[in-house]
Design an enzyme around this catalytic site. Sequence first.
Site, mmCIF file in Angstrom:
data_model
loop_
_atom_site.group_PDB
_atom_site.id
_atom_site.type_symbol
_atom_site.label_atom_id
_atom_site.label_comp_id
_atom_site.label_asym_id
_atom_site.label_seq_id
_atom_site.Cartn_x
_atom_site.Cartn_y
_atom_site.Cartn_z
ATOM 1 N N GLU A 89 -1.970 -5.232 -3.775
ATOM 2 C CA GLU A 89 -1.029 -4.506 -2.923
ATOM 3 C C GLU A 89 0.065 -5.430 -2.397
ATOM 4 O O GLU A 89 1.240 -5.034 -2.333
ATOM 5 C CB GLU A 89 -1.775 -3.838 -1.774
ATOM 6 C CG GLU A 89 -2.681 -2.703 -2.225
ATOM 7 C CD GLU A 89 -3.445 -2.063 -1.085
ATOM 8 O OE1 GLU A 89 -3.890 -0.909 -1.259
ATOM 9 O OE2 GLU A 89 -3.601 -2.701 -0.023
ATOM 10 N N ASP A 113 -6.526 -6.278 -2.108
ATOM 11 C CA ASP A 113 -5.464 -6.560 -1.135
ATOM 12 C C ASP A 113 -4.339 -7.375 -1.762
ATOM 13 O O ASP A 113 -3.153 -7.144 -1.483
ATOM 14 C CB ASP A 113 -6.034 -7.319 0.064
ATOM 15 C CG ASP A 113 -6.981 -6.478 0.909
ATOM 16 O OD1 ASP A 113 -6.985 -5.242 0.737
ATOM 17 O OD2 ASP A 113 -7.714 -7.066 1.729
ATOM 18 N N ASP A 140 0.830 -1.199 0.000
ATOM 19 C CA ASP A 140 0.000 0.000 0.000
ATOM 20 C C ASP A 140 0.866 1.251 0.000
ATOM 21 O O ASP A 140 0.586 2.226 -0.712
ATOM 22 C CB ASP A 140 -0.912 -0.025 1.226
ATOM 23 C CG ASP A 140 -1.730 1.241 1.374
ATOM 24 O OD1 ASP A 140 -2.598 1.480 0.517
ATOM 25 O OD2 ASP A 140 -1.502 1.999 2.341
#
Length: 239
Positions: free
Chosen positions: A126, A123, A54
């Site tokens: 990332e 997710d 991230d």
Amino acid sequence: MSKAQTLSAADRAKLESLIGHDFAEKERLDRALTHASARTEKGSNYERLEFLGDRVLGLCIAELLFRTFGTAGEGELSVRLNQLVSAETCAAVADELNLHLYIRTGADVKKLTGKRMMNVRADVVESLIAAIYLDGGLEVARRFILRYWQGRAVRADGAKRDAKTELQEWSHAKFGVTPLYRVDERSGPDHDPRFKVTVEVAGIKPETGVERSKRAAEQVAATKMLEREGIWQQSPAGN
């Protein structure tokens, strides 16, 4: 989604080709694709990688926007950044990479749908970025990000979302608050009404809009605030 097993040599080669990087440590790619529900030992899933990825994504996108939009203010750059690192955008990249074919999960996660499944795909993207960064360094990670985000960044220039959405994202990022809309006046006959709406964001001057519907008046007020604060370029007179 695949069962909880390591990638086959063929799948690994296919995915590495899409990523544009051959992993020196193959286990990193496996970990990036492993949801917590499928882990077999502590630290073998993507949660820590997601945290790092991230930050790497945010840095590279911020740099991309800084270089691409040389006259944009901080507010506009923040709105663009939020859009490009959003779960929706990351999930779209996951779909472009066909990551759903490679993500390893437990049986309970395979039943997820809608936004929760979108968040899983986001997710994993990332975590994949973090794995690339750890295996190949920042330049390799940046190359991957540019490959899948640069076109999206440019297209976003001519395809802004509605003013209320933009204003809400900016006010959240800048002040941590949600804009408030208030109907101050309704005038005119039933067949041709006029609505006067005020939008307020704590800490700055409010703006008003007048239109034939409440929603349209809200959009006008939000647009005026975005233009006044330098988030959007002001429309030419008469437009």
